[in-house]
Enzyme design. Structure first.
Site, PDB file in Angstrom:
ATOM      1  N   HIS A 169       0.864  -1.174   0.000  1.00  0.00           N
ATOM      2  CA  HIS A 169       0.000   0.000   0.000  1.00  0.00           C
ATOM      3  C   HIS A 169       0.903   1.227   0.000  1.00  0.00           C
ATOM      4  O   HIS A 169       1.801   1.339   0.823  1.00  0.00           O
ATOM      5  CB  HIS A 169      -0.891  -0.012   1.249  1.00  0.00           C
ATOM      6  CG  HIS A 169      -1.867   1.116   1.293  1.00  0.00           C
ATOM      7  ND1 HIS A 169      -3.102   1.043   0.677  1.00  0.00           N
ATOM      8  CD2 HIS A 169      -1.800   2.347   1.871  1.00  0.00           C
ATOM      9  CE1 HIS A 169      -3.749   2.185   0.886  1.00  0.00           C
ATOM     10  NE2 HIS A 169      -2.974   2.989   1.604  1.00  0.00           N
ATOM     11  N   PHE A 170       0.661   2.130  -0.939  1.00  0.00           N
ATOM     12  CA  PHE A 170       1.519   3.312  -1.061  1.00  0.00           C
ATOM     13  C   PHE A 170       0.654   4.533  -1.332  1.00  0.00           C
ATOM     14  O   PHE A 170      -0.230   4.496  -2.185  1.00  0.00           O
ATOM     15  CB  PHE A 170       2.519   3.118  -2.206  1.00  0.00           C
ATOM     16  CG  PHE A 170       3.287   4.360  -2.552  1.00  0.00           C
ATOM     17  CD1 PHE A 170       4.355   4.781  -1.770  1.00  0.00           C
ATOM     18  CD2 PHE A 170       2.938   5.129  -3.660  1.00  0.00           C
ATOM     19  CE1 PHE A 170       5.059   5.941  -2.077  1.00  0.00           C
ATOM     20  CE2 PHE A 170       3.636   6.288  -3.976  1.00  0.00           C
ATOM     21  CZ  PHE A 170       4.701   6.687  -3.184  1.00  0.00           C
ATOM     22  N   ALA A 203       1.508  11.762  -3.783  1.00  0.00           N
ATOM     23  CA  ALA A 203       0.847  13.068  -3.833  1.00  0.00           C
ATOM     24  C   ALA A 203      -0.430  13.026  -4.667  1.00  0.00           C
ATOM     25  O   ALA A 203      -1.395  13.731  -4.386  1.00  0.00           O
ATOM     26  CB  ALA A 203       1.808  14.103  -4.402  1.00  0.00           C
ATOM     27  N   GLU A 204      -0.431  12.178  -5.708  1.00  0.00           N
ATOM     28  CA  GLU A 204      -1.548  12.166  -6.651  1.00  0.00           C
ATOM     29  C   GLU A 204      -2.494  10.984  -6.475  1.00  0.00           C
ATOM     30  O   GLU A 204      -3.636  11.048  -6.919  1.00  0.00           O
ATOM     31  CB  GLU A 204      -1.017  12.166  -8.093  1.00  0.00           C
ATOM     32  CG  GLU A 204      -0.252  13.422  -8.477  1.00  0.00           C
ATOM     33  CD  GLU A 204      -1.106  14.675  -8.446  1.00  0.00           C
ATOM     34  OE1 GLU A 204      -2.295  14.598  -8.779  1.00  0.00           O
ATOM     35  OE2 GLU A 204      -0.586  15.733  -8.062  1.00  0.00           O
ATOM     36  N   ILE A 228      -3.413   6.878  -4.358  1.00  0.00           N
ATOM     37  CA  ILE A 228      -3.185   5.811  -3.388  1.00  0.00           C
ATOM     38  C   ILE A 228      -3.139   4.516  -4.187  1.00  0.00           C
ATOM     39  O   ILE A 228      -4.076   4.202  -4.933  1.00  0.00           O
ATOM     40  CB  ILE A 228      -4.319   5.762  -2.349  1.00  0.00           C
ATOM     41  CG1 ILE A 228      -4.417   7.102  -1.614  1.00  0.00           C
ATOM     42  CG2 ILE A 228      -4.097   4.617  -1.371  1.00  0.00           C
ATOM     43  CD1 ILE A 228      -5.727   7.306  -0.898  1.00  0.00           C
ATOM     44  N   ILE A 229      -2.048   3.784  -4.061  1.00  0.00           N
ATOM     45  CA  ILE A 229      -1.863   2.561  -4.845  1.00  0.00           C
ATOM     46  C   ILE A 229      -1.756   1.377  -3.901  1.00  0.00           C
ATOM     47  O   ILE A 229      -0.977   1.392  -2.946  1.00  0.00           O
ATOM     48  CB  ILE A 229      -0.603   2.657  -5.727  1.00  0.00           C
ATOM     49  CG1 ILE A 229      -0.737   3.828  -6.708  1.00  0.00           C
ATOM     50  CG2 ILE A 229      -0.364   1.355  -6.488  1.00  0.00           C
ATOM     51  CD1 ILE A 229       0.511   4.144  -7.487  1.00  0.00           C
ATOM     52  N   LYS A 278      -6.133   4.619  -6.876  1.00  0.00           N
ATOM     53  CA  LYS A 278      -7.235   5.544  -6.588  1.00  0.00           C
ATOM     54  C   LYS A 278      -6.662   6.951  -6.468  1.00  0.00           C
ATOM     55  O   LYS A 278      -5.791   7.200  -5.639  1.00  0.00           O
ATOM     56  CB  LYS A 278      -7.924   5.138  -5.287  1.00  0.00           C
ATOM     57  CG  LYS A 278      -9.117   5.995  -4.912  1.00  0.00           C
ATOM     58  CD  LYS A 278      -9.720   5.487  -3.605  1.00  0.00           C
ATOM     59  CE  LYS A 278     -10.858   6.371  -3.134  1.00  0.00           C
ATOM     60  NZ  LYS A 278     -12.037   6.295  -4.020  1.00  0.00           N
ATOM     61  N   ASP A 300       6.548  11.476 -17.112  1.00  0.00           N
ATOM     62  CA  ASP A 300       7.370  11.302 -15.906  1.00  0.00           C
ATOM     63  C   ASP A 300       8.391  10.190 -16.153  1.00  0.00           C
ATOM     64  O   ASP A 300       8.433   9.190 -15.433  1.00  0.00           O
ATOM     65  CB  ASP A 300       6.483  10.976 -14.699  1.00  0.00           C
ATOM     66  CG  ASP A 300       7.239  11.035 -13.374  1.00  0.00           C
ATOM     67  OD1 ASP A 300       8.340  11.632 -13.341  1.00  0.00           O
ATOM     68  OD2 ASP A 300       6.736  10.481 -12.386  1.00  0.00           O
TER      69      ASP A 300
END
Length: 197
Positions: free
Chosen positions: A4-5, A8-9, A11-12, A22, A113
């Site tokens: 779970h990470f 800034a942009e 939630i993975i 998300k 990126d």
């Protein structure tokens, strides 16, 4: 094994064979505008993942998308940055990476990126994290993509490997992009000179 990470942009989280991404809400934005931006970016990323799969370009396969969430296939392997750092032949990895980025640009996909942390080395090299990606035919946009990558490599690796990267990148349409890259580099140097001057 899951993980779970929170960035800034988004939630993975990952478990088993899938990754769920998300997009994070921004408290400083008006809620209706925030939802519109988030849903638009999610749709754009999903569209790019579908295009990558259709073209056979190695990337996570889209499973589903709804609102602010994307569910995609989990790509097994090692983050390319780590693989390069421990490799006896990093130049070969950079050449393979250059060939993959070339395929993205031929397909008019701007990653947005480009860093060696946004690729996974498994059975082949896979591109990941298309959250800032978009479609563009402009050489300028492709050149800026490469310029961002050059800066990232200069911070994380030995810049001499860029020569290997561009050996892999050379091909269809690359000449005009690389010509434009020269202009982008010059512009970047002028900005840096102004910042420190």
């Amino acid at each position: 094994m899951g993980f779970h990470f929170q960035g800034a942009e988004s939630i993975i989280s990952a478990d088993g064979e899938t990754v769920v991404k998300k997009r994070a809400r921004k408290a400083y934005r008006i809620e209706a505008l925030d939802l519109k931006i988030i849903n638009g970016r999610t749709k754009r990323e999903a569209k790019i993942l579908r295009k990558l799969e259709a073209l056979g370009i190695p990337a996570p396969r889209l499973i589903s998308t709804y609102g602010d969430t994307i569910v995609m296939e989990k790509v097994e392997g090692t983050v390319l940055k780590e693989m390069i750092d421990s490799s006896d032949n990093p130049g070969a990895l950079f050449r393979d990476l250059g060939a993959l980025v070339s395929r993205l640009h031929i397909a008019d996909i701007i990653h947005g990126d480009l860093t060696t942390s946004n690729f996974i080395h498994g059975s082949k090299i896979y591109a990941i994290d298309f959250g800032l990606s978009y479609i563009s035919r402009k050489d300028e946009d492709k050149a800026v993509d490469l310029y961002v990558f050059e800066k990232a490599v200069g911070c994380a690796h030995d810049a001499k490997f860029l020569e290997d990267f561009y050996c892999g990148y050379m091909g269809e349409g690359s000449e005009s992009v690389l010509k434009k890259l020269g202009t982008v580099r010059l512009r970047g140097r002028k900005r840096e000179a102004m910042a420190f001057g």
